[in-house]
Design an enzyme around this catalytic site. Structure first.
Site, mmCIF file in Angstrom:
data_model
loop_
_atom_site.group_PDB
_atom_site.id
_atom_site.type_symbol
_atom_site.label_atom_id
_atom_site.label_comp_id
_atom_site.label_asym_id
_atom_site.label_seq_id
_atom_site.Cartn_x
_atom_site.Cartn_y
_atom_site.Cartn_z
ATOM 1 N N GLU A 47 0.822 -1.105 0.225
ATOM 2 C CA GLU A 47 0.240 0.086 0.350
ATOM 3 C C GLU A 47 0.977 1.290 0.183
ATOM 4 O O GLU A 47 1.357 1.645 1.173
ATOM 5 C CB GLU A 47 -0.710 -0.220 0.963
ATOM 6 C CG GLU A 47 -1.795 -0.786 0.786
ATOM 7 C CD GLU A 47 -2.985 -0.772 -0.155
ATOM 8 O OE1 GLU A 47 -3.576 0.676 -0.505
ATOM 9 O OE2 GLU A 47 -3.128 -1.530 -0.579
ATOM 10 N N SER A 48 0.955 2.047 -0.737
ATOM 11 C CA SER A 48 1.727 3.497 -1.257
ATOM 12 C C SER A 48 1.499 4.275 0.264
ATOM 13 O O SER A 48 2.185 4.660 0.192
ATOM 14 C CB SER A 48 1.047 3.892 -2.614
ATOM 15 O OG SER A 48 -0.450 4.521 -2.339
ATOM 16 N N CYS A 77 3.820 -1.909 -9.207
ATOM 17 C CA CYS A 77 2.495 -1.546 -8.384
ATOM 18 C C CYS A 77 3.102 -0.238 -7.498
ATOM 19 O O CYS A 77 2.984 1.113 -7.906
ATOM 20 C CB CYS A 77 2.450 -2.583 -7.901
ATOM 21 S SG CYS A 77 0.391 -2.422 -7.603
ATOM 22 N N ILE A 137 -2.562 -6.026 -9.321
ATOM 23 C CA ILE A 137 -3.746 -6.846 -8.486
ATOM 24 C C ILE A 137 -3.589 -5.149 -7.326
ATOM 25 O O ILE A 137 -2.769 -4.196 -7.410
ATOM 26 C CB ILE A 137 -2.862 -7.316 -6.922
ATOM 27 C CG1 ILE A 137 -1.973 -8.457 -7.687
ATOM 28 C CG2 ILE A 137 -3.171 -7.319 -5.827
ATOM 29 C CD1 ILE A 137 -1.341 -8.939 -6.967
ATOM 30 N N ARG A 138 -5.249 -4.971 -7.903
ATOM 31 C CA ARG A 138 -5.740 -3.226 -7.873
ATOM 32 C C ARG A 138 -4.632 -2.588 -8.355
ATOM 33 O O ARG A 138 -4.078 -0.808 -7.446
ATOM 34 C CB ARG A 138 -5.214 -3.490 -6.270
ATOM 35 C CG ARG A 138 -6.547 -4.051 -5.710
ATOM 36 C CD ARG A 138 -7.077 -3.699 -4.276
ATOM 37 N NE ARG A 138 -7.019 -2.745 -3.085
ATOM 38 C CZ ARG A 138 -7.344 -1.494 -2.834
ATOM 39 N NH1 ARG A 138 -8.753 -1.733 -3.045
ATOM 40 N NH2 ARG A 138 -6.618 -0.374 -3.078
ATOM 41 N N HIS A 174 3.492 -6.899 -10.449
ATOM 42 C CA HIS A 174 4.321 -7.678 -9.934
ATOM 43 C C HIS A 174 4.994 -8.953 -10.437
ATOM 44 O O HIS A 174 4.790 -9.572 -10.145
ATOM 45 C CB HIS A 174 3.661 -8.413 -9.278
ATOM 46 C CG HIS A 174 1.839 -7.065 -7.908
ATOM 47 N ND1 HIS A 174 3.309 -5.986 -6.947
ATOM 48 C CD2 HIS A 174 1.119 -6.586 -7.810
ATOM 49 C CE1 HIS A 174 2.182 -5.620 -6.827
ATOM 50 N NE2 HIS A 174 1.047 -5.539 -7.119
ATOM 51 N N GLU A 176 7.409 -10.238 -9.131
ATOM 52 C CA GLU A 176 7.976 -10.659 -7.838
ATOM 53 C C GLU A 176 7.115 -11.923 -7.715
ATOM 54 O O GLU A 176 7.152 -12.328 -6.767
ATOM 55 C CB GLU A 176 8.425 -9.464 -6.472
ATOM 56 C CG GLU A 176 6.683 -9.106 -5.543
ATOM 57 C CD GLU A 176 6.358 -7.364 -6.579
ATOM 58 O OE1 GLU A 176 6.744 -7.236 -7.388
ATOM 59 O OE2 GLU A 176 5.251 -7.006 -5.779
#
Lengths: 192, 295
Positions: A47-48, A77, A137-138, A174, A176
């Site tokens: 979450e940024s 992301c 993802i989102r 992502h 990763e």
């Protein structure tokens, strides 16, 4: 070569696994002094807003800004959001890349998706010709890029999902979360 | 180049993005904003926190979709919501509302005393509670893409969270030392799917993200759970039943990130005001415990 992964929150362990597969020395970065001696930095998914607040609280935001003026940083992301100059809302950013990003651009979790992408620069850098399987993802999108920013990948509808400005790299997806380490190998080519 | 949605990678992946973070129970928009400002990585939208569910008694059900939607509009972080164990229609409703994760939760009154929801049938991912590895892997077998140890919600007493985390992580340590031919017997013993037992042994960890929950009330509690080896922490009543929720929320977020740094833990533990009053689980009648719900 030693690569740090920002370990405030999110998918940092997954990035560390990918780097270790490529036999790179790694470090977890939670405080400014953890940047010392690193040749590059990865900002993971997560979450940024959470990462931004934790970075501000321990003076890591300014330290990363300084680091990014001399060394490569790759944001996936949430990391791409932090690298950007503008997200159309008030939250802590590094502002190192001249890109405008829109958060949660595809909707909520049920709208998250996986797709194969054709990424010419990645193929060129790694010599492997297969398309790249990208997990969103989102996810954010890169709405627009400034001069000097190269678009690396777009969705079939044209929306930008990966870009590079010098040695700064941003991906909406992502790498990763997959076993394909090509993006990590590509990032290492940006490191001295 | 067709896009695929709601795959197992997608469902597990969102939980991977929450790791190292704090998921906070919120009952209204104001709480949700306080949680986001404090650095929560997600919020759990529900009408009453567990401490109030205990105090009020009666049947605890899914929250009003309208209040969940208001919270979804108010924050940019993921929003989770709870349905009752086995109540797959509440889950269908929450999926239609568009929540990012569903918690099939023992904190609500169970709707089915034998079966959980078949979570593979849904596009939205689920998190479920567990007390041991067998229970965790049964839930993963049903399709849970994230696990949390149960603890004892609404008590502010961390002892059950510690018991469940130690049990789950201890079970995994035992499993990794077993010979391959012992895995079928072990699967039978703990009532878990063989394939998932095998996968857990190979990975040396739970095959999905594993948070702690139930009784975390202080930064020290949160860091304790992290040092025991969980991936992140749910905090329910512990924040908004305390004297200064914004300060405590921010302190717990910092404690989860810097869980190995005792000097930072000391700093964030200062002057937090009143913690939630709490209830001692060892003096609680069995019938009042929620952790035993789930099969």
């Amino acid at each position: 070569m030693k690569i740090g992964v920002l370990a405030l929150q999110g998918s940092f362990a997954e990035h560390l696994v990918a780097l270790k597969k490529l036999t790179v020395d790694t470090a977890e970065v939670r405080l400014p002094e953890h940047l010392d001696g690193l040749d590059g930095l990865i900002i993971p998914g997560g979450e940024s807003t959470t990462m931004g607040k934790l970075a501000v609280a321990y003076n890591l935001l300014d330290a990363m800004k300084t680091f990014g003026q001399r060394r490569p940083i790759w944001g996936t992301c949430a990391g791409a959001i932090l690298l950007s100059k503008d997200v159309s809302r008030d939250q802590p950013l590094l502002g190192l890349m001249d890109i405008k990003v829109r958060r949660n651009a595809f909707g909520r979790q049920v709208d998250s998706f996986e797709i194969d992408l054709d990424i010419p620069e990645l193929k060129q850098a790694t010599g492997a010709q297969e398309d790249y399987h990208a997990v969103f993802i989102r996810a954010p999108i890169i709405e627009s890029v400034g001069e000097g920013v190269k678009i690396l990948a777009s969705l079939p509808d044209g929306r930008i999902v990966a870009a590079r400005q010098g040695r700064l790299l941003a991906t909406s997806f992502h790498p990763e979360l997959t076993n394909d380490t090509r993006f990590h190998e590509y990032f290492l080519t940006l490191v001295d | 180049m067709d896009a695929k949605k709601s795959t197992w990678t997608e469902k597990k992946g969102l939980a991977q993005m929450l790791k190292g973070g704090v998921i906070m129970d919120v009952v209204n928009v104001e709480h949700a904003k306080i949680a986001e400002d404090a650095g929560a990585c997600a919020v759990m939208a529900l009408e009453r926190v567990p401490a109030d569910i205990r105090a009020d008694g009666g049947v605890a059900r899914m929250s009003d979709p309208d209040m969940i939607l208001k919270i979804m509009d108010a924050v940019t972080i993921p929003v989770m919501a709870k349905c009752r164990i086995g109540h797959f229609v509440e889950a269908q409703i929450l999926e239609a509302v568009g929540v990012d994760y569903i918690d099939e939760s023992e904190v609500l009154t169970p709707a089915d005393e034998a079966n959980h929801i078949l979570k593979h049938n849904f596009n939205v991912p689920f998190v479920c509670g567990c007390r041991n590895l067998g229970e965790a892997l049964r839930r993963v077998g049903e399709g849970a893409a994230m696990i949390r140890t149960k603890g004892e919600a609404g008590t502010g007493d961390v002892v059950e969270a510690v018991r469940h985390a130690r049990t789950v992580l201890g079970d995994i340590r035992k499993l990794t030392a077993m010979a391959d031919e012992e895995l079928m017997r072990y699967s039978k013993e703990i009532g878990a799917p063989y394939e998932l037992v095998k996968e857990t042994k190979e990975l040396g960890r739970m095959p999905v993200v594993n948070f702690a929950a139930g009784g975390v009330a202080t930064p020290a509690d949160a860091a304790l759970m992290m040092q025991l080896g969980v991936d992140g922490v749910f905090v329910g009543s512990g924040i908004f039943k305390s004297g200064d929720p914004a300060k405590r929320a921010s302190a717990i977020v910092k404690a989860v990130t810097h869980y190995q740094d005792a000097s930072i833990l000391a700093e964030v533990s200062k002057n937090l005001g009143e913690a939630m009053v709490g209830r001692n689980v060892s003096q609680m009648p069995e019938a009042e415990k929620m952790a035993g719900r789930g099969w």
